[in-house]
Design a protein around this motif. Structure first.
Motif, short mmCIF file in Angstrom:
data_model
loop_
_atom_site.label_atom_id
_atom_site.label_comp_id
_atom_site.label_asym_id
_atom_site.label_seq_id
_atom_site.Cartn_x
_atom_site.Cartn_y
_atom_site.Cartn_z
N GLN A 123 0.90 -1.53 -0.07
CA GLN A 123 -0.37 -0.22 -0.06
C GLN A 123 1.51 1.21 -0.05
OE1 GLN A 123 -4.05 -0.24 1.88
NE2 GLN A 123 -2.92 -1.79 3.73
N GLU A 124 0.83 2.01 -0.38
CA GLU A 124 1.31 3.29 -1.25
C GLU A 124 1.99 4.05 0.23
OE1 GLU A 124 2.92 6.47 -4.54
OE2 GLU A 124 0.99 5.49 -5.37
N ALA A 127 3.64 1.96 3.19
CA ALA A 127 5.35 2.30 2.70
C ALA A 127 5.64 3.74 2.80
CB ALA A 127 5.20 2.48 1.67
N SER A 128 4.67 5.05 2.94
CA SER A 128 5.43 6.12 2.45
C SER A 128 5.13 6.85 4.85
CB SER A 128 4.81 7.41 1.75
OG SER A 128 4.69 8.57 2.03
N TRP A 147 8.31 0.35 -1.38
CA TRP A 147 6.66 -0.57 -2.51
C TRP A 147 6.96 -0.80 -3.18
CZ3 TRP A 147 4.82 3.64 -5.86
CH2 TRP A 147 3.16 3.21 -6.16
#
Length: 296
Positions: A123-124, A127-128, A147
């Protein structure tokens, strides 16, 4: 425990970007153990609107969405169970599969300050956030978050051999329940990108000889975990049920697996009970929390 209003000196404050910075709740005289964070002078590592920054281990902190996935006992117990299995020989490299917002990764980085710690997350948005938490704690030089889908061998390239692999897979096949509409939460519980079977395959690609893979799963899923391990060339070495409150059924279990040739026998450890009948944390759970740098 019942809710309480924080006194004025421990009220949340606003970060430079408009997010919430949670205060420390610590007994008088308590000194945070473990490594100290080295927060860079970069505004993006602080919480923005809809986010907060919370204490985790010692002085390490983690970014979370107010309306999204937040760290839980699954993460804490998995990290602790994993750390205990390698405490006699601290790992030089660790990987957390499906790391989400980076909770287990950060617990591990705190517990083993000389280890290189990587996380993989599909999941972006998660991850961010994990990357920003790694940066806030100043462990960029030895921590990374990728990611990508852990089922893709290319995403794991260069992460082996790892002396410790961890994972907190989703427990439920898609369609077996009602998914939360909250940001991040659906894929954290439902197997949008595979379940424990895929985590075992990925772990088998990464493990150094004799190293453990530690994961959690619903308490009723031990046969599934054993089958997933066997299909990936791993074997179950030990497991422990986690009981939310004395007298209740186990909520989830933590499992330690290794390559099949390294496992001579399998055993269950006594259940870990988080709260007594009075609703307070048990002495054993308090001891666990101390080990992981939390005030009691």
């Amino acid at each position: 425990m019942g809710s309480m209003i924080a006194p004025p000196d421990v009220q949340p404050s606003l970060a430079p970007r408009g997010g919430v910075v949670r205060p420390a709740r610590r007994p008088p005289g308590w000194v945070a153990p473990g490594p100290r964070p080295a927060t860079p002078d970069r505004p993006e590592v602080w919480p923005g609107p809809g986010e907060d920054l919370c204490y985790l281990s010692g002085d390490f902190r983690i970014l979370q969405r107010l309306d999204g996935h937040r760290w839980s006992a699954d993460d804490l117990v998995t990290a602790w169970f994993a750390a205990e299995r390698v405490a006699h020989a601290p790992p030089r490299r660790t990987v957390d599969l499906g790391c989400g917002i980076g909770t287990v990764l950060l617990f591990t980085a705190w517990r083993f300050p000389d280890a290189r710690c990587a996380g993989v997350e599909a999941q972006e948005v998660s991850a961010s956030m994990a990357r920003r938490s790694v940066a806030w704690n100043g462990v960029d030089a030895r921590g990374e978050v990728r990611w990508g889908d852990l089922r893709d061998p290319a995403v794991l390239d260069g992460l082996a051999p790892a002396e410790l692999v961890t994972g907190t897979p989703p427990y439920l096949p898609v369609g077996t329940g009602i998914e939360s509409a909250r940001l991040q939460c659906g894929p954290c519980r439902f197997e949008h990108r595979g379940g424990v079977e895929d985590y075992c395959v990925a772990a088998a690609r990464l493990l150094a000889p004799g190293a453990p893979f530690v994961a959690c799963a619903a308490a009723r899923q031990r046969p599934r975990v054993e089958a997933a391990a066997a299909a990936a060339g791993l074997a179950l070495e030990a497991w422990r049920d986690v009981v939310p409150k004395e007298g209740k059924a186990a909520l989830f279990s933590v499992y330690a697996l290794r390559r099949a040739e390294a496992v001579a026998s399998c055993h269950d450890e006594p259940p870990l009970v988080l709260r007594g009948r009075n609703g307070r944390f048990t002495e054993e759970f308090d001891a666990l929390r101390r080990t992981m740098g939390m005030p009691v």
